[in-house]
Write a protein that holds these residues in place. Structure first.
Motif, PDB file in Angstrom:
ATOM      1  N   ALA A   1       0.972  -1.231   0.134  1.00  0.00           N
ATOM      2  CA  ALA A   1       0.012   0.048  -0.190  1.00  0.00           C
ATOM      3  C   ALA A   1       0.895   1.297   0.035  1.00  0.00           C
ATOM      4  O   ALA A   1       0.551   2.290  -0.719  1.00  0.00           O
ATOM      5  CB  ALA A   1      -0.958   0.088   1.407  1.00  0.00           C
ATOM      6  N   HIS A   2       1.946   1.065   0.724  1.00  0.00           N
ATOM      7  CA  HIS A   2       2.722   2.256   0.799  1.00  0.00           C
ATOM      8  C   HIS A   2       3.326   2.434  -0.748  1.00  0.00           C
ATOM      9  O   HIS A   2       3.641   3.717  -1.198  1.00  0.00           O
ATOM     10  CB  HIS A   2       3.875   2.174   1.717  1.00  0.00           C
ATOM     11  N   ASP A   3       3.914   1.495  -1.188  1.00  0.00           N
ATOM     12  CA  ASP A   3       4.430   1.538  -2.578  1.00  0.00           C
ATOM     13  C   ASP A   3       3.478   2.095  -3.660  1.00  0.00           C
ATOM     14  O   ASP A   3       3.767   2.852  -4.691  1.00  0.00           O
ATOM     15  CB  ASP A   3       4.850   0.186  -2.913  1.00  0.00           C
ATOM     16  N   GLY A   4       2.300   1.545  -3.408  1.00  0.00           N
ATOM     17  CA  GLY A   4       0.929   2.138  -4.312  1.00  0.00           C
ATOM     18  C   GLY A   4       0.712   3.666  -4.165  1.00  0.00           C
ATOM     19  O   GLY A   4       0.596   4.183  -5.366  1.00  0.00           O
ATOM     20  N   VAL A   5       0.781   4.127  -3.076  1.00  0.00           N
ATOM     21  CA  VAL A   5       0.550   5.555  -2.744  1.00  0.00           C
ATOM     22  C   VAL A   5       1.631   6.510  -3.145  1.00  0.00           C
ATOM     23  O   VAL A   5       1.330   7.208  -4.122  1.00  0.00           O
ATOM     24  CB  VAL A   5       0.296   5.659  -1.351  1.00  0.00           C
ATOM     25  N   ALA A  24      -1.896 -10.470   1.887  1.00  0.00           N
ATOM     26  CA  ALA A  24      -2.128  -9.441   0.725  1.00  0.00           C
ATOM     27  C   ALA A  24      -0.823  -8.631   0.477  1.00  0.00           C
ATOM     28  O   ALA A  24      -0.669  -8.367  -0.746  1.00  0.00           O
ATOM     29  CB  ALA A  24      -3.431  -8.756   1.235  1.00  0.00           C
ATOM     30  N   ALA A  25      -0.208  -8.118   1.558  1.00  0.00           N
ATOM     31  CA  ALA A  25       0.846  -7.364   1.099  1.00  0.00           C
ATOM     32  C   ALA A  25       2.004  -8.303   0.435  1.00  0.00           C
ATOM     33  O   ALA A  25       2.454  -7.846  -0.642  1.00  0.00           O
ATOM     34  CB  ALA A  25       1.490  -6.828   2.491  1.00  0.00           C
ATOM     35  N   GLY A  26       2.329  -9.445   0.813  1.00  0.00           N
ATOM     36  CA  GLY A  26       3.192 -10.187   0.192  1.00  0.00           C
ATOM     37  C   GLY A  26       2.848 -10.659  -1.289  1.00  0.00           C
ATOM     38  O   GLY A  26       3.751 -10.545  -2.097  1.00  0.00           O
ATOM     39  N   MET A  27       1.690 -11.023  -1.623  1.00  0.00           N
ATOM     40  CA  MET A  27       1.260 -11.309  -3.036  1.00  0.00           C
ATOM     41  C   MET A  27       1.191 -10.096  -3.663  1.00  0.00           C
ATOM     42  O   MET A  27       1.814 -10.397  -4.760  1.00  0.00           O
ATOM     43  CB  MET A  27      -0.318 -11.958  -2.746  1.00  0.00           C
TER      44      MET A  27
END
Length: 302
Positions: free
Chosen positions: A120-124, A183-186
């Protein structure tokens, strides 16, 4: 009492197994059957249906059917608001559809649920850059509202059995060598694989191997193994290429790319007999595969 072979629980577990093998179409079909049974019975819990929808969304995302992924994630979130997996998967689908504002909102919402989710951090960060380029310095003014996540959703972690890949399980360190099914790992594994793919397009096979290796630590996926095998072939690391193809074939015994690339590697290693056996196996699945037929001719002359 054990679930019957055609029960929703059994169908879900069968779908999970197909998903782990990289068979996303068959997995989605099994999840659909489980959903249909639950809805027909009329006694489906919101949690059960939400998990199945999130599972099916994961299949759609893997197959590039991003609009279907969005639809399933939205339905899952209507049943159980603020589920981390449907949020991340819908964000990834929106990102692929270049709907960056909506992706940004989902990534930010996921961080409210659990601020430790690296994906999520990477996505933001990615969406901030994309929106800045698209809408300029005032990009935030054009964003849809970001929902406020209640405290109950932030602490609503359970560890239900047999729900992967859609269970709302808390991010946790995976045991060494077993991958990370959170979820984060996938999601992180998917991003790393895509970064590897981009490096392959640029001809940087050595760097691509590093990305695929990191991805495989998080998620043992057939396509990632065959992609890394392709890099190893380009780097003339034939033993490693053959090993990767063997790992891919454990996940999908009839995988054409794995059979072809292992045959290529074995040919270079002068194991002609095994190479011919792989090509013959491949041709049972695709009898008119021209590259395989050509390689078989070369091997017969060797």
């Amino acid at each position: 009492m054990a679930a019957s072979p055609g029960s929703p629980g059994a169908l879900r577990r069968a779908g999970n197994e197909e998903f782990r093998r990289g068979q996303y179409g068959p997995a989605a079909e099994l999840y659909s059957r489980a959903l249909a049974q639950l809805e027909a019975a009329g006694d489906a819990s919101a949690e059960e249906r939400s998990v199945l929808l999130a599972n099916r969304a994961a299949c759609h995302l893997k197959d590039g059917a991003c609009s279907l992924c969005v639809a399933d994630c939205t339905s899952a979130l209507e049943l159980v608001p603020f589920g981390i997996k449907p949020l991340l998967r819908r964000a990834a689908a929106y990102e692929a559809l270049e709907r960056y504002s909506l992706a940004y909102v989902d990534y930010k919402t996921a961080l409210q649920v659990d601020c430790s989710v690296q994906a999520a951090h990477d996505g933001v960060n990615r969406m901030t850059k994309a929106l800045l380029e698209k809408d300029g310095v005032n990009w935030r003014q054009k964003l849809p509202p970001i929902p406020t996540v209640p405290v109950s959703a932030q602490t609503r972690w359970s560890v239900p059995s047999a729900q992967a890949p859609g269970a709302n399980t808390p991010p946790a360190a995976a045991p060494r060598g077993e991958g990370d099914n959170t979820a984060a790992g996938m999601e992180r594994a998917r991003v790393l694989k895509e970064e590897g793919n981009e490096l392959v397009k640029k001809g940087n096979h050595k760097k691509a191997v590093e990305k695929y290796t990191e991805s495989l630590k998080l998620n043992k996926e057939c396509a990632t193994y065959t992609n890394r095998a392709l890099c190893y072939l380009s780097l003339k690391q034939y033993k490693e290429a053959a090993q990767d193809c063997t790992e891919a074939l454990k996940l999908d015994p009839k995988n054409v790319k794995a059979l072809y690339r292992r045959a290529q590697a074995l040919k270079e290693l002068k194991d002609y007999k095994s190479s011919i056996a792989d090509i013959k196996s491949l041709l049972k699945t695709e009898p008119k595969n021209t590259a395989a037929l050509r390689l078989l001719q070369e091997l017969n002359r060797a």
